[in-house]
Design a protein around this motif. Structure first.
Motif, PDB file in Angstrom:
ATOM      1  N   THR A 137     -31.981  52.498   3.959  1.00 52.47           N
ATOM      2  CA  THR A 137     -31.057  52.004   3.155  1.00 52.47           C
ATOM      3  C   THR A 137     -31.026  50.536   2.733  1.00 52.47           C
ATOM      4  OG1 THR A 137     -29.772  53.807   3.566  1.00 52.47           O
ATOM      5  CG2 THR A 137     -28.716  52.215   2.074  1.00 52.47           C
ATOM      6  N   VAL A 138     -31.014  49.759   3.633  1.00 48.21           N
ATOM      7  CA  VAL A 138     -31.385  48.338   3.671  1.00 48.21           C
ATOM      8  C   VAL A 138     -32.481  48.078   3.032  1.00 48.21           C
ATOM      9  CG1 VAL A 138     -31.455  45.988   4.783  1.00 48.21           C
ATOM     10  CG2 VAL A 138     -29.690  47.761   5.391  1.00 48.21           C
ATOM     11  N   THR A 139     -33.543  48.500   3.509  1.00 45.89           N
ATOM     12  CA  THR A 139     -34.823  48.315   2.776  1.00 45.89           C
ATOM     13  C   THR A 139     -34.933  48.663   1.242  1.00 45.89           C
ATOM     14  OG1 THR A 139     -35.751  48.895   5.022  1.00 45.89           O
ATOM     15  CG2 THR A 139     -37.317  48.849   3.164  1.00 45.89           C
ATOM     16  N   ASP A 160     -38.103  47.118  10.632  1.00 44.18           N
ATOM     17  CA  ASP A 160     -37.069  48.302  11.522  1.00 44.18           C
ATOM     18  C   ASP A 160     -37.194  49.629  10.908  1.00 44.18           C
ATOM     19  OD1 ASP A 160     -36.106  46.039  12.679  1.00 44.18           O
ATOM     20  OD2 ASP A 160     -34.352  45.653  11.382  1.00 44.18           O
ATOM     21  N   VAL A 161     -38.143  49.748   9.921  1.00 44.79           N
ATOM     22  CA  VAL A 161     -38.300  51.161   9.291  1.00 44.79           C
ATOM     23  C   VAL A 161     -39.308  51.816   9.988  1.00 44.79           C
ATOM     24  CG1 VAL A 161     -38.519  52.377   7.145  1.00 44.79           C
ATOM     25  CG2 VAL A 161     -37.035  50.334   7.306  1.00 44.79           C
ATOM     26  N   GLU A 165     -38.510  41.668   7.186  1.00 46.42           N
ATOM     27  CA  GLU A 165     -37.641  41.896   8.502  1.00 46.42           C
ATOM     28  C   GLU A 165     -37.293  43.409   8.577  1.00 46.42           C
ATOM     29  OE1 GLU A 165     -33.617  40.396  10.243  1.00 46.42           O
ATOM     30  OE2 GLU A 165     -35.159  38.884   9.861  1.00 46.42           O
ATOM     31  N   ALA A 166     -36.938  43.746   7.104  1.00 43.78           N
ATOM     32  CA  ALA A 166     -36.446  45.215   7.241  1.00 43.78           C
ATOM     33  C   ALA A 166     -37.506  46.267   7.249  1.00 43.78           C
ATOM     34  CB  ALA A 166     -35.791  45.598   5.754  1.00 43.78           C
ATOM     35  N   ASN A 200     -31.347  51.521   8.230  1.00 42.29           N
ATOM     36  CA  ASN A 200     -32.437  50.751   8.014  1.00 42.29           C
ATOM     37  C   ASN A 200     -33.384  50.809   6.541  1.00 42.29           C
ATOM     38  OD1 ASN A 200     -31.868  49.367  10.569  1.00 42.29           O
ATOM     39  ND2 ASN A 200     -33.494  50.377  11.571  1.00 42.29           N
ATOM     40  N   HIS A 217     -36.199  38.935   4.039  1.00 41.00           N
ATOM     41  CA  HIS A 217     -35.395  39.775   4.460  1.00 41.00           C
ATOM     42  C   HIS A 217     -36.203  41.180   4.403  1.00 41.00           C
ATOM     43  CE1 HIS A 217     -32.087  36.862   4.234  1.00 41.00           C
ATOM     44  NE2 HIS A 217     -31.452  37.519   5.127  1.00 41.00           N
ATOM     45  N   HIS A 268     -25.235  57.693   9.428  1.00 35.25           N
ATOM     46  CA  HIS A 268     -26.678  57.212   9.174  1.00 35.25           C
ATOM     47  C   HIS A 268     -27.087  57.114  10.680  1.00 35.25           C
ATOM     48  CE1 HIS A 268     -26.580  56.724   4.899  1.00 35.25           C
ATOM     49  NE2 HIS A 268     -25.323  56.230   5.013  1.00 35.25           N
ATOM     50  N   PRO A 315     -29.887  54.990  12.839  1.00 30.82           N
ATOM     51  CA  PRO A 315     -30.446  53.763  12.758  1.00 30.82           C
ATOM     52  C   PRO A 315     -31.499  53.836  11.870  1.00 30.82           C
ATOM     53  CG  PRO A 315     -30.020  54.117  14.973  1.00 30.82           C
ATOM     54  CD  PRO A 315     -29.805  55.502  14.336  1.00 30.82           C
ATOM     55  N   SER A 316     -32.445  54.927  11.613  1.00 31.58           N
ATOM     56  CA  SER A 316     -33.656  54.916  10.894  1.00 31.58           C
ATOM     57  C   SER A 316     -33.197  54.867   9.328  1.00 31.58           C
ATOM     58  CB  SER A 316     -34.582  55.827  11.053  1.00 31.58           C
ATOM     59  OG  SER A 316     -35.816  55.794  10.162  1.00 31.58           O
TER      60      SER A 316
END
Length: 116
Positions: A13-15, A50-51, A46-47, A11, A43, A5, A7-8
């Motif tokens: 995926t977390v989002t 980062d996207v 914050e996510a 991020n 959270h 993955h 970083p984008s």
């Protein structure tokens, strides 16, 4: 096969996971504690930071209304209600105006000679 993955995409995926969780909390039949809800929202905020905005994020927001509303609120100062359908906003404004006009007419009927 190993998937790496960037970083984008990590991020995103977390989002996505947080957006799914927010949708579950929004539609939960069980009471949700305010601390839990606030934690997920914080959270997710914050996510979002980062996207990178783009088609993938747009697709995620299209399928997760609670996350889309949060994203829109976070970015309101820059783009207003950019993700809300214009017709829905216009319809809500027209309905509000009609309710206000009816209330004003009703209150005038209770005063002598229609004067306030």
């Amino acid at each position: 096969m190993t998937t790496t993955h960037t970083p984008s995409s990590a991020n995103l995926t977390v989002t996505h996971v947080l957006a799914e969780l927010l949708e579950r909390l929004e539609h939960s039949q069980q009471p949700v504690g305010p601390e839990q809800y606030l934690s997920v929202v914080n959270h997710l905020v914050e996510a979002f930071g980062d996207v990178t905005p783009g088609m993938e994020l747009g697709a995620l927001l299209d399928t997760h209304p609670a996350a889309a509303e949060l994203y829109e609120n976070i970015n309101y100062q820059y783009a207003g209600l950019c993700r809300s359908p214009l017709q829905t906003s216009l319809s809500a404004e027209q309905q509000a105006r009609q309710v206000i006009e009816r209330a004003m007419r009703s209150s005038n009927k209770g005063t002598p000679y229609g004067q306030s």
